[in-house]
Scaffold this active site. Structure first.
Site, PDB file in Angstrom:
ATOM      1  N   MET A 135      30.178  34.351  32.447  1.00 16.26           N
ATOM      2  CA  MET A 135      30.164  33.361  31.370  1.00 16.26           C
ATOM      3  C   MET A 135      30.262  31.953  31.958  1.00 16.26           C
ATOM      4  O   MET A 135      30.566  30.988  31.254  1.00 16.26           O
ATOM      5  CB  MET A 135      31.299  33.619  30.372  1.00 16.26           C
ATOM      6  CG  MET A 135      31.104  34.902  29.590  1.00 16.26           C
ATOM      7  SD  MET A 135      31.767  34.868  27.901  1.00 16.26           S
ATOM      8  CE  MET A 135      33.491  34.535  28.165  1.00 16.26           C
ATOM      9  N   GLY A 136      29.980  31.844  33.257  1.00 15.43           N
ATOM     10  CA  GLY A 136      29.944  30.531  33.875  1.00 15.43           C
ATOM     11  C   GLY A 136      31.302  29.995  34.258  1.00 15.43           C
ATOM     12  O   GLY A 136      32.283  30.723  34.338  1.00 15.43           O
ATOM     13  N   TYR A 137      31.356  28.692  34.509  1.00 14.93           N
ATOM     14  CA  TYR A 137      32.507  28.005  35.074  1.00 14.93           C
ATOM     15  C   TYR A 137      32.977  28.780  36.308  1.00 14.93           C
ATOM     16  O   TYR A 137      34.093  29.287  36.385  1.00 14.93           O
ATOM     17  CB  TYR A 137      33.627  27.800  34.057  1.00 14.93           C
ATOM     18  CG  TYR A 137      34.310  26.466  34.285  1.00 14.93           C
ATOM     19  CD1 TYR A 137      33.671  25.280  33.927  1.00 14.93           C
ATOM     20  CD2 TYR A 137      35.536  26.386  34.911  1.00 14.93           C
ATOM     21  CE1 TYR A 137      34.252  24.053  34.184  1.00 14.93           C
ATOM     22  CE2 TYR A 137      36.128  25.163  35.172  1.00 14.93           C
ATOM     23  CZ  TYR A 137      35.482  24.000  34.810  1.00 14.93           C
ATOM     24  OH  TYR A 137      36.054  22.776  35.085  1.00 14.93           O
ATOM     25  N   LEU A 138      32.054  28.879  37.269  1.00 12.10           N
ATOM     26  CA  LEU A 138      32.188  29.783  38.403  1.00 12.10           C
ATOM     27  C   LEU A 138      33.310  29.370  39.352  1.00 12.10           C
ATOM     28  O   LEU A 138      33.639  28.189  39.470  1.00 12.10           O
ATOM     29  CB  LEU A 138      30.869  29.846  39.171  1.00 12.10           C
ATOM     30  CG  LEU A 138      29.626  30.238  38.354  1.00 12.10           C
ATOM     31  CD1 LEU A 138      28.394  30.227  39.237  1.00 12.10           C
ATOM     32  CD2 LEU A 138      29.816  31.595  37.683  1.00 12.10           C
TER      33      LEU A 138
ATOM     34  N   VAL B 222      40.165  38.438  43.328  1.00 11.45           N
ATOM     35  CA  VAL B 222      40.284  37.325  44.280  1.00 11.45           C
ATOM     36  C   VAL B 222      41.387  36.406  43.765  1.00 11.45           C
ATOM     37  O   VAL B 222      41.427  36.063  42.583  1.00 11.45           O
ATOM     38  CB  VAL B 222      38.950  36.562  44.415  1.00 11.45           C
ATOM     39  CG1 VAL B 222      39.105  35.350  45.322  1.00 11.45           C
ATOM     40  CG2 VAL B 222      37.872  37.494  44.954  1.00 11.45           C
TER      41      VAL B 222
ATOM     42  N   GLY C 258      36.050  33.856  42.843  1.00 10.60           N
ATOM     43  CA  GLY C 258      35.976  35.260  42.416  1.00 10.60           C
ATOM     44  C   GLY C 258      34.538  35.668  42.123  1.00 10.60           C
ATOM     45  O   GLY C 258      34.076  36.736  42.543  1.00 10.60           O
ATOM     46  N   HIS C 259      33.804  34.804  41.414  1.00 13.38           N
ATOM     47  CA  HIS C 259      32.391  35.082  41.152  1.00 13.38           C
ATOM     48  C   HIS C 259      31.594  35.111  42.461  1.00 13.38           C
ATOM     49  O   HIS C 259      30.719  35.963  42.652  1.00 13.38           O
ATOM     50  CB  HIS C 259      31.800  34.009  40.229  1.00 13.38           C
ATOM     51  CG  HIS C 259      32.423  33.949  38.878  1.00 13.38           C
ATOM     52  ND1 HIS C 259      33.257  32.914  38.500  1.00 13.38           N
ATOM     53  CD2 HIS C 259      32.351  34.780  37.808  1.00 13.38           C
ATOM     54  CE1 HIS C 259      33.655  33.109  37.255  1.00 13.38           C
ATOM     55  NE2 HIS C 259      33.132  34.234  36.817  1.00 13.38           N
TER      56      HIS C 259
ATOM     57  N   GLY D  35      34.392  42.265  38.531  1.00 14.79           N
ATOM     58  CA  GLY D  35      35.709  42.114  39.136  1.00 14.79           C
ATOM     59  C   GLY D  35      36.732  43.032  38.495  1.00 14.79           C
ATOM     60  O   GLY D  35      36.704  43.264  37.286  1.00 14.79           O
TER      61      GLY D  35
ATOM     62  N   MET E 168      42.259  34.399  40.275  1.00 11.10           N
ATOM     63  CA  MET E 168      41.280  33.377  39.909  1.00 11.10           C
ATOM     64  C   MET E 168      40.697  33.674  38.534  1.00 11.10           C
ATOM     65  O   MET E 168      40.357  34.810  38.219  1.00 11.10           O
ATOM     66  CB  MET E 168      40.177  33.305  40.961  1.00 11.10           C
ATOM     67  CG  MET E 168      40.638  32.645  42.228  1.00 11.10           C
ATOM     68  SD  MET E 168      39.276  32.140  43.266  1.00 11.10           S
ATOM     69  CE  MET E 168      40.160  31.264  44.544  1.00 11.10           C
TER      70      MET E 168
END
Length: 288
Positions: A34-37, A180, A40-41, A151, A188
């Protein structure tokens, strides 16, 4: 060095781009977000790059999984920043559809997974996992990945998606990836930006309580209620913490356990609000 990233905003343009790659036998990995990376992404992308020829990432804030009291418009968004992080991580294709592209008309079909959606977040967020299962199913049909990377921080979401893929025979391998954490132990999350300095400091109790629980289990504690009570006591000692749930459950069935047994795989799952920010954390482990 950042690689060139292809951005597709429509379902058709993404399919057109991937079709010749698929025909050429390229293995396609998929990281839905959903973005705002954050890092962790990026760790999911790193794993996908190791195992696949092409990495597709979607950025889509899905309105179906927000409840009536949850502010869809407040969810953090920064597409330009996300594109830079995605390119740096090694994403090949970025899929950034609008809500109108994903849901051009009123949706009459939803995907609903029973049982594993009912405890934990499902209890306090009714309908949330129907929204998750529906959008992930739709994304799988759009992207057609060989493998998809999720994750373990969202342990219940992972269990729901694994159940859906199994039940509906969707031809994708689900790859769970470890949580992460920040250097101080905080898991995160895109929501961490909402925490004040004091809230963030107190939120460290989540990972600390899970570490204590692991130590207790490794030292032979098998009573799930005692493990749970130890975590609750630690969290309640923080004045800004408001517990939604602390549960010790069999994983991935998400059934409550009373006594830990050798060979059992468990998840100790936490949801705790600090101010207006609700944080998740968990520990997944096999009992030796």
């Amino acid at each position: 060095m950042n690689q060139t990233i292809v951005q597709c905003e429509t379902i058709q343009s993404l399919r057109d781009y991937l079709q010749p790659l698929r025909r050429a036998g390229k293995r396609i990995g998929f990281v839905p977000t959903m973005g705002y990376l954050h890092a962790g992404h990026a760790s999911l992308v790193s794993r996908a790059k190791q195992e696949c020829d092409v990495v597709v990432m979607s950025i889509f804030v899905n309105p179906l999984q927000f409840g009536p009291n949850e502010d869809f418009s407040r969810y953090p968004r920064d597409l330009q920043r996300d594109k830079e992080i995605a390119a740096q991580a090694g994403v090949s294709v970025l899929f950034t559809p609008s809500v109108e592209e994903m849901y051009p008309q009123k949706l009459l079909t939803t995907v609903s997974v029973a049982q594993v959606t009912e405890p934990l977040c499902g209890r306090s967020r009714p309908g949330h996992f129907d929204g998750v299962a529906t959008v992930v199913s739709k994304l799988f049909h759009i992207v057609g990945p060989d493998a998809a990377y999720f994750g373990e921080k969202d342990a219940q979401q992972l269990a729901v998606i694994e159940q859906m893929v199994s039940d509906l025979s969707i031809p994708v391998t689900i790859v769970p990836c470890p949580i992460v954490r920040e250097q101080d132990g905080l898991a995160m999350s895109s929501r961490n930006v909402y925490l004040s300095a004091e809230e963030r400091d107190q939120a460290l109790v989540l990972s600390q309580s899970l570490r204590n629980a692991r130590e207790a289990i490794e030292n032979g504690e098998t009573n799930a209620a005692k493990i749970r009570d130890g975590i609750v006591r630690m969290i309640e000692a923080k004045p800004l913490a408001a517990i939604d749930y602390v549960e010790v459950m069999e994983y991935p069935a998400l059934k409550t356990v009373e006594t830990l047994e050798s060979g059992q795989r468990i998840c100790i799952a936490l949801a705790v609000a600090f101010g207006k920010t609700r944080l998740l954390d968990n520990l997944i482990m096999r009992i030796s």
